[in-house]
Enzyme design. Structure first.
Site, short mmCIF file in Angstrom:
data_model
loop_
_atom_site.label_atom_id
_atom_site.label_comp_id
_atom_site.label_asym_id
_atom_site.label_seq_id
_atom_site.Cartn_x
_atom_site.Cartn_y
_atom_site.Cartn_z
N VAL A 1 36.57 33.67 32.48
CA VAL A 1 36.98 35.02 32.06
C VAL A 1 38.20 34.95 31.13
O VAL A 1 38.22 35.59 30.07
CB VAL A 1 37.33 35.90 33.29
CG1 VAL A 1 37.74 37.29 32.84
CG2 VAL A 1 36.15 35.99 34.24
N LYS B 1 28.11 40.26 51.05
CA LYS B 1 28.65 38.96 50.65
C LYS B 1 28.04 37.90 51.54
O LYS B 1 27.65 38.18 52.69
CB LYS B 1 30.17 38.93 50.83
CG LYS B 1 30.86 37.92 49.94
CD LYS B 1 31.09 38.50 48.56
CE LYS B 1 31.71 37.50 47.63
NZ LYS B 1 32.00 38.09 46.33
P1 NAI Z 1 37.46 29.92 36.59
O1 NAI Z 1 37.49 29.01 37.75
O2 NAI Z 1 36.42 29.75 35.52
O3 NAI Z 1 38.88 29.86 35.82
C1 NAI Z 1 40.10 29.92 36.49
C2 NAI Z 1 41.13 29.20 35.63
O4 NAI Z 1 42.41 29.39 36.23
C3 NAI Z 1 40.90 27.69 35.53
O5 NAI Z 1 41.01 27.29 34.18
C4 NAI Z 1 42.02 27.10 36.38
O6 NAI Z 1 42.46 25.83 35.92
C5 NAI Z 1 43.10 28.15 36.20
N1 NAI Z 1 44.11 28.20 37.27
C6 NAI Z 1 43.96 28.05 38.59
N2 NAI Z 1 45.14 28.19 39.23
C7 NAI Z 1 46.06 28.47 38.27
C8 NAI Z 1 47.45 28.72 38.28
N3 NAI Z 1 48.14 28.74 39.42
N4 NAI Z 1 48.07 28.95 37.12
C9 NAI Z 1 47.39 28.92 35.94
N5 NAI Z 1 46.06 28.69 35.87
C10 NAI Z 1 45.40 28.46 37.01
O7 NAI Z 1 37.44 31.40 37.19
P2 NAI Z 1 36.92 32.72 36.48
O8 NAI Z 1 35.47 32.89 36.73
O9 NAI Z 1 37.43 32.77 35.08
O10 NAI Z 1 37.65 33.85 37.36
C11 NAI Z 1 39.04 34.13 37.22
C12 NAI Z 1 39.43 35.16 38.26
O11 NAI Z 1 38.69 36.35 38.06
C13 NAI Z 1 39.16 34.72 39.70
O12 NAI Z 1 40.19 35.23 40.52
C14 NAI Z 1 37.84 35.40 40.02
O13 NAI Z 1 37.71 35.66 41.41
C15 NAI Z 1 37.98 36.70 39.25
N6 NAI Z 1 36.69 37.28 38.87
C16 NAI Z 1 35.81 36.59 38.11
C17 NAI Z 1 34.60 37.17 37.73
C18 NAI Z 1 33.64 36.45 36.83
O14 NAI Z 1 32.73 37.12 36.29
N7 NAI Z 1 33.77 35.15 36.61
C19 NAI Z 1 34.22 38.52 38.19
C20 NAI Z 1 35.25 39.18 38.97
C21 NAI Z 1 36.42 38.55 39.31
#
Ligand code: NAI
Length: 350
Positions: A180, A81
């Protein structure tokens, strides 16, 4: 005497390095945890860390978690990382370019890609200096968010099945509708699930709910809302002990890393008969696609990601048989896979 008294992460680390470039204001820390299975993979996280010590603690925990994630995904790769300290004086583009130069100097021992705080534009700056980074454009591995969503979807189906549910007609609550959660919600809708959606970005939630014919949930009331399957796709640590005792969902599976605030939470849910798909197994889709593209230059077919569902089903069965929560079963399996290989450093291919 230990230089890092509260050393987080697991076991030994092959390499921990502080990178400084005064011209761009770049201060970053790289950790390579274990490369006995192959080169280390891990994204770049950019955060306003209070100190290099804070950044180091974070990077150690994240790098070791990547080793277990690679092992469970069956990848010929290890964990690493890189974290970049964000601050007002940071020349972001120049800092990411410098990181690219540094990654290139490692000759393939460490390959990188996106993580929290690193955008496609940042990755382009890294890719302008190294071959060992996931290209966000046409030369790269493709849509990583979709890959993660596909793996989570198949893990979610397996978890629901384990709880005696079929997705068709079941109520799935997706929390977090970003890269996601958005595609995951579409996949669940296509499988006939009834959808409930929650996001702190109200507009985002409203638009997607209108498109998919879903109900909306107040983001502060996710844990009290009745549903069959809870799919957390926002931030980690959603489920603490109190939430685990009162949760009404019959199964939990999402993309969020470190979904359970502690091992104790996993044990409470297990005792209540609520299966939880281990997050680092369910959300490995992007890693699988990114890693195999980097190593072989080819795009991976969906079947490799769909197989995450069978892995999760196997872990849940073992958990039911042994009485050990699924997250602990997965971690033990990952550790024993790595421990079975004699330790030697991967020195880089080029
Ligand atoms: P993203 O940033 O695109 O989406 C996250 C969403 O969650 C946003 O729409 C945000 O407004 C919302 N959000 C934040 N806090 C919130 C809350 N308290 N209640 C409701 N909604 C809330 O992130 P992404 O890429 O979709 O990732 C989601 C999760 O999956 C993260 O924890 C990330 O670490 C994990 N992850 C993502 C991967 C990827 O390929 N993007 C791979 C492995 C893990």
């Amino acid at each position: 005497m230990s230089l890092l008294p509260d050393l987080p992460g697991d076991g030994d680390f092959e390499q921990v390095q502080v990178l400084v470039d005064r011209a761009s204001g770049m201060q970053a820390v790289l950790a390579v945890h274990d490369t006995r299975m192959g080169p280390a993979f891990g994204g770049i996280r950019r955060r306003a860390y209070g100190s290099v010590a804070d950044a180091t603690r974070d990077v150690l925990a994240l790098a070791s978690a990547m080793t277990w994630k690679c092992a469970m995904a069956g990848l010929p790769a290890g964990g690493g990382k890189l974290v970049l300290v964000d601050h007002p004086g940071l020349d972001r583009e120049a800092a990411y370019r410098r990181i690219g130069e540094f990654v290139e100097s490692l000759g393939g021992r460490f390959s990188t890609g996106p993580d929290v705080g690193t955008t496609d534009a940042d990755l382009r700056a890294v890719c302008s200096r190294t071959r060992h980074c996931a290209d966000p454009d046409s030369g790269g591995p493709g849509d990583l968010g979709r890959a993660t969503a596909l793996g989570v979807f198949h893990a979610l189906q397996a978890t629901a099945r384990h709880a005696g549910l079929v997705l068709e007609g079941a109520t799935v609550l997706v929390q977090g509708l970003g890269t996601v959660g958005g595609p995951l919600a579409r996949m669940c809708r296509d499988a006939g699930a009834r959808l409930l959606l929650a996001d702190v970005d109200g507009q985002r939630a409203k638009c997607l709910a209108a498109e998919l014919g879903a109900g909306l949930v107040d983001p502060d009331r996710v844990l009290e809302t009745r549903c069959d399957v809870l799919a957390p796709c926002a931030l980690g640590g959603l489920l603490d002990e109190a939430a685990a005792r009162s949760l009404s969902a019959r199964a939990v599976c999402g993309a969020a890393n470190n979904l359970l605030a502690s091992d104790r939470v996993g044990r409470i849910l297990h005792e209540r008969g609520i299966p939880v798909a281990p997050d680092f197994v369910a959300n490995a889709g992007a890693l699988i696609v990114g890693c195999l593209h980097q190593l072989h230059g080819t795009r991976v077919g969906d079947d490799r990601i769909v197989a995450i569902g069978q892995v999760v089903a196997g872990l849940l069965e073992e958990s039911a048989r042994t009485g050990v929560p699924p997250g602990e079963v997965a971690l033990a399996r990952a550790r024993s896979r790595v421990a079975a290989v004699p330790h030697r450093l991967y020195l880089g291919g080029s």
